[in-house]
Design a protein around this motif. Structure first.
Motif, PDB file in Angstrom:
ATOM      1  N   LEU A  35       0.813  -1.217   0.000  1.00  0.00           N
ATOM      2  CA  LEU A  35       0.000   0.000   0.000  1.00  0.00           C
ATOM      3  C   LEU A  35       0.847   1.268   0.000  1.00  0.00           C
ATOM      4  N   ARG A  36       2.115   1.139   0.439  1.00  0.00           N
ATOM      5  CA  ARG A  36       3.007   2.309   0.410  1.00  0.00           C
ATOM      6  C   ARG A  36       3.628   2.503  -0.957  1.00  0.00           C
ATOM      7  N   ASN A  37       3.500   1.473  -1.800  1.00  0.00           N
ATOM      8  CA  ASN A  37       4.173   1.509  -3.100  1.00  0.00           C
ATOM      9  C   ASN A  37       3.237   2.129  -4.136  1.00  0.00           C
ATOM     10  N   GLY A  38       3.613   3.306  -4.633  1.00  0.00           N
ATOM     11  CA  GLY A  38       2.763   4.041  -5.554  1.00  0.00           C
ATOM     12  C   GLY A  38       2.384   3.250  -6.795  1.00  0.00           C
ATOM     13  N   GLU A  39       3.378   2.561  -7.392  1.00  0.00           N
ATOM     14  CA  GLU A  39       3.104   1.787  -8.600  1.00  0.00           C
ATOM     15  C   GLU A  39       2.068   0.704  -8.337  1.00  0.00           C
ATOM     16  N   GLN A  40       2.259   0.001  -7.214  1.00  0.00           N
ATOM     17  CA  GLN A  40       1.348  -1.096  -6.882  1.00  0.00           C
ATOM     18  C   GLN A  40      -0.067  -0.574  -6.664  1.00  0.00           C
ATOM     19  N   LEU A  41      -0.146   0.588  -5.996  1.00  0.00           N
ATOM     20  CA  LEU A  41      -1.443   1.190  -5.719  1.00  0.00           C
ATOM     21  C   LEU A  41      -2.126   1.596  -7.020  1.00  0.00           C
ATOM     22  N   LEU A  42      -1.323   2.082  -7.949  1.00  0.00           N
ATOM     23  CA  LEU A  42      -1.838   2.471  -9.259  1.00  0.00           C
ATOM     24  C   LEU A  42      -2.454   1.257  -9.965  1.00  0.00           C
ATOM     25  N   VAL A  43      -1.682   0.151  -9.962  1.00  0.00           N
ATOM     26  CA  VAL A  43      -2.146  -1.040 -10.666  1.00  0.00           C
ATOM     27  C   VAL A  43      -3.310  -1.704  -9.927  1.00  0.00           C
ATOM     28  N   LEU A  45      -5.559  -0.324  -7.613  1.00  0.00           N
ATOM     29  CA  LEU A  45      -6.799   0.419  -7.366  1.00  0.00           C
ATOM     30  C   LEU A  45      -7.112   1.467  -8.426  1.00  0.00           C
ATOM     31  N   ILE A  46      -6.130   2.276  -8.773  1.00  0.00           N
ATOM     32  CA  ILE A  46      -6.444   3.449  -9.596  1.00  0.00           C
ATOM     33  C   ILE A  46      -6.766   3.047 -11.028  1.00  0.00           C
ATOM     34  N   LEU A  47      -5.930   2.178 -11.638  1.00  0.00           N
ATOM     35  CA  LEU A  47      -6.215   1.760 -13.019  1.00  0.00           C
ATOM     36  C   LEU A  47      -7.554   1.014 -13.133  1.00  0.00           C
ATOM     37  N   PRO A  48      -7.844   0.041 -12.255  1.00  0.00           N
ATOM     38  CA  PRO A  48      -9.159  -0.610 -12.347  1.00  0.00           C
ATOM     39  C   PRO A  48     -10.320   0.378 -12.160  1.00  0.00           C
ATOM     40  N   ALA A  49     -10.168   1.312 -11.227  1.00  0.00           N
ATOM     41  CA  ALA A  49     -11.245   2.294 -11.014  1.00  0.00           C
ATOM     42  C   ALA A  49     -11.426   3.162 -12.258  1.00  0.00           C
ATOM     43  N   MET A  50     -10.304   3.571 -12.868  1.00  0.00           N
ATOM     44  CA  MET A  50     -10.397   4.372 -14.090  1.00  0.00           C
ATOM     45  C   MET A  50     -11.039   3.565 -15.218  1.00  0.00           C
ATOM     46  N   ALA A  51     -10.661   2.281 -15.299  1.00  0.00           N
ATOM     47  CA  ALA A  51     -11.242   1.420 -16.335  1.00  0.00           C
ATOM     48  C   ALA A  51     -12.752   1.329 -16.149  1.00  0.00           C
ATOM     49  N   LEU A  52     -13.174   1.203 -14.911  1.00  0.00           N
ATOM     50  CA  LEU A  52     -14.613   1.075 -14.644  1.00  0.00           C
ATOM     51  C   LEU A  52     -15.360   2.347 -15.032  1.00  0.00           C
ATOM     52  N   ALA A 118       1.611 -15.936   4.720  1.00  0.00           N
ATOM     53  CA  ALA A 118       1.463 -14.488   4.897  1.00  0.00           C
ATOM     54  C   ALA A 118       1.290 -13.779   3.559  1.00  0.00           C
ATOM     55  N   LYS A 119       2.014 -14.251   2.538  1.00  0.00           N
ATOM     56  CA  LYS A 119       1.868 -13.631   1.215  1.00  0.00           C
ATOM     57  C   LYS A 119       0.449 -13.835   0.686  1.00  0.00           C
ATOM     58  N   ALA A 120      -0.079 -15.050   0.870  1.00  0.00           N
ATOM     59  CA  ALA A 120      -1.444 -15.319   0.417  1.00  0.00           C
ATOM     60  C   ALA A 120      -2.445 -14.439   1.169  1.00  0.00           C
ATOM     61  N   LEU A 121      -2.250 -14.295   2.483  1.00  0.00           N
ATOM     62  CA  LEU A 121      -3.170 -13.460   3.268  1.00  0.00           C
ATOM     63  C   LEU A 121      -3.065 -11.991   2.851  1.00  0.00           C
ATOM     64  N   ALA A 122      -1.857 -11.546   2.538  1.00  0.00           N
ATOM     65  CA  ALA A 122      -1.691 -10.154   2.104  1.00  0.00           C
ATOM     66  C   ALA A 122      -2.416  -9.915   0.785  1.00  0.00           C
ATOM     67  N   VAL A 123      -2.316 -10.886  -0.139  1.00  0.00           N
ATOM     68  CA  VAL A 123      -3.023 -10.779  -1.419  1.00  0.00           C
ATOM     69  C   VAL A 123      -4.534 -10.683  -1.163  1.00  0.00           C
ATOM     70  N   LEU A 124      -5.058 -11.541  -0.285  1.00  0.00           N
ATOM     71  CA  LEU A 124      -6.505 -11.528  -0.012  1.00  0.00           C
ATOM     72  C   LEU A 124      -6.934 -10.214   0.641  1.00  0.00           C
ATOM     73  N   THR A 125      -6.069  -9.667   1.497  1.00  0.00           N
ATOM     74  CA  THR A 125      -6.397  -8.389   2.136  1.00  0.00           C
ATOM     75  C   THR A 125      -6.519  -7.277   1.095  1.00  0.00           C
ATOM     76  N   ILE A 126      -5.551  -7.229   0.186  1.00  0.00           N
ATOM     77  CA  ILE A 126      -5.588  -6.205  -0.873  1.00  0.00           C
ATOM     78  C   ILE A 126      -6.818  -6.421  -1.759  1.00  0.00           C
ATOM     79  N   GLU A 127      -7.103  -7.678  -2.058  1.00  0.00           N
ATOM     80  CA  GLU A 127      -8.260  -7.954  -2.915  1.00  0.00           C
ATOM     81  C   GLU A 127      -9.568  -7.523  -2.252  1.00  0.00           C
ATOM     82  N   LEU A 128      -9.637  -7.714  -0.941  1.00  0.00           N
ATOM     83  CA  LEU A 128     -10.838  -7.280  -0.218  1.00  0.00           C
ATOM     84  C   LEU A 128     -11.003  -5.768  -0.371  1.00  0.00           C
ATOM     85  N   LEU A 129      -9.888  -5.059  -0.210  1.00  0.00           N
ATOM     86  CA  LEU A 129      -9.901  -3.609  -0.375  1.00  0.00           C
ATOM     87  C   LEU A 129     -10.322  -3.227  -1.791  1.00  0.00           C
ATOM     88  N   GLN A 130      -9.784  -3.943  -2.783  1.00  0.00           N
ATOM     89  CA  GLN A 130     -10.156  -3.690  -4.181  1.00  0.00           C
ATOM     90  C   GLN A 130     -11.638  -3.941  -4.393  1.00  0.00           C
TER      91      GLN A 130
END
Lengths: 260, 235
Positions: A35-43, A45-52, A118-130
């Motif tokens: 979440l601190r990584n700008g590029e990751q946040l772009l890919v 949340l921001i790009l999917p939201a813009m696509a929508l 932990a990596k799998a849980l982190a992915v699921l956490t981000i996906e929940l947010l998405q």
């Protein structure tokens, strides 16, 4: 005789924190890093939201028969899963491997298995947010999901996440970090354009459409549309995802190298 | 004096290359053991076997009485590791990383005091990616010591450090030893081995060619002399 209550003995030095605490600490750490990584946040949340928003405001590309927003939201949700579970995970694991992070955490009390969980849980956490952000944005734009399909949608998202994380680890555990970076992004673009994610494969030429049905991207897109438009769990897409997940898991567990 | 690390008759091949051929040495609690040897002598491979990162083809490794290969979390909590390539996640800042690693332990070392001792505060706002080599070394050392280990493996801990930072690292290593930890240091520096080590192990071509305290090993000669005579003849 008056005795002071015995003080709780301090744990001896060099004792690991409980397993669940270690895994949750790593999950928070990985999620926070993403979440601190700008590029990751772009890919993520921001790009999917813009696509929508773009899909909702325009008439092309054709998404097939039905309400446009109802077709668009499940596709964008599928895109979000692919971004986080595949592209994001492949790149971060590829570079963690290159810089020795996997080895260091493997010999820490966290261990290899703890790191994977932990990596799998982190992915699921981000996906929940998405899901919350994209779903919320969709509702604001007039999305009318079949709420009965929510369970089916969650099942497909989970199985899809498994398949895409396994594919990500297959790349990240075998190729050089730069190769992973290039290939993970290229595959993301190809799947987005031709993989039946946002543009349903019914709108694609017949040859491509048949290929996309067998891709994990097309299966996830089809399955999520089926769930949220018609409210049921589609068998074929689920089966396609399970096959990809199984094959990728077997291959990744045989080929994954922890050091560069 | 108990044996903290026992390495006995280790062999390891990578394809056609023989990395270890009968490597045997021990390290003790409350001592600094310096493993000295040319590139490719098998220092890092041996240390990686003791950390559980590599599995030897034959021979025996025991760390705190345990086979490190697939050892459990409580064993790993007793062993501090500083890898040669650092192993630090790039996108994070040093203090956040150290606090995170400390959370894997029930009674970790005091992170603030480690940060203070190693001068990490001066660059705590910089992500690992942007740190200099010497700064990364200091964070990696702190990461190895954050769990108050009983055994610490430090792979070239002062390589690339300026003289002030090197003195600070040596002081910290001595303190760690004085607290009872067995510290195993690989190094190319004679000065480091001379000033820091209670025991020196000289390795060449996958086996030990000399072992003992500085006095036992060198007698009247210099460490450099002894090192070259032990590692050159078979080269």
């Amino acid at each position: 005789m008056n005795t002071a209550p015995p003080a709780a003995p301090a744990p001896p030095a060099g004792t690991a924190a409980p397993t669940v605490d270690r895994i949750l600490a790593q999950t928070r750490f990985e999620t926070g890093t993403l979440l601190r990584n700008g590029e990751q946040l772009l890919v993520a949340l921001i790009l999917p939201a813009m696509a929508l928003v773009g899909l909702a405001m325009s008439q092309s590309p054709s998404l097939g028969p039905g309400r446009r927003i109802d077709l668009a939201v499940p596709g964008v949700l599928a895109l979000a899963v692919i971004s986080t579970a595949f592209t994001g995970q492949a790149i971060s694991t590829g570079f963690d491997r290159r810089y020795g992070v996997l080895r260091l955490l493997g010999v820490s009390p966290l261990g290899r298995r703890g790191l994977l969980i932990a990596k799998a849980l982190a992915v699921l956490t981000i996906e929940l947010l998405q899901g919350v952000v994209i779903g919320g944005l969709g509702l604001a734009l007039g999305w009318h999901p079949q709420w009965m399909g929510l369970f089916a949608g969650v099942v497909l998202a989970l199985v899809g996440t498994w398949a895409f994380v396994a594919l990500a680890l297959l790349l990240a555990g075998t190729l050089r970090a730069e190769g992973v970076l290039a290939l993970a992004n290229l595959i993301w673009i190809l799947l987005l354009g031709l993989g039946g994610v946002i543009v349903p494969r019914t709108e694609m030429p017949p040859g491509l459409s048949h290929v996309a049905a067998l891709l994990p991207s097309g299966a996830l897109g089809d399955g999520l549309r089926e769930a949220f438009i018609h409210g049921h769990l589609a068998g074929v897409p689920l089966l396609v995802l399970v096959v990809w997940g199984t094959v990728a898991t077997v291959l990744a567990s045989r080929t994954f190298r922890w050091s560069d | 004096m108990t044996e903290a690390v026992t390495v006995r008759e280790l062999t390891k091949r990578f394809g056609a290359t023989t990395a270890l051929q009968g490597m045997t040495w021990t390290a003790h609690h409350g001592q600094v053991t310096a493993v000295l040897g040319p590139n490719g002598a098998g220092k890092t491979t041996t240390i990686e076997c003791a950390e559980g990162l590599q599995r030897p083809d034959s021979g025996e490794v025991r760390v705190l009485g345990v086979d490190p290969w697939r050892a459990g979390a409580d064993h790993r909590a007793c062993v501090g590791v500083m890898l040669q390539d650092g192993g630090l996640p790039n996108a994070t800042k040093p203090v956040r990383l150290l606090r995170h690693l400390a959370a894997f332990h029930q009674s970790p070392a005091d992170v603030d005091s480690l940060v203070d001792r190693l001068g990490i505060g001066a660059f705590s706002g910089t992500t690992v990616r942007r740190l200099s080599g010497g700064q990364k070394q200091r964070v990696a050392l702190a990461a190895a010591l954050v769990g108050s280990p009983e055994v610490a493996f430090l792979d070239e801990p002062t390589a690339g450090l300026d003289p002030h930072a090197r003195l600070e690292v040596w002081d910290l290593v001595r303190e760690t030893r004085d607290a009872g930890c067995a510290v195993i240091v690989t190094t190319h520096s004679f000065e480091e081995a001379q000033r820091l080590a209670d025991q020196i192990v000289i390795v060449n071509r996958g086996r030990v060619v000399g072992q003992g305290s500085l006095a036992e090993l060198t007698g009247e000669r210099s460490l450099e002399d002894v090192y070259f005579s032990l590692t050159r003849e078979s080269a």
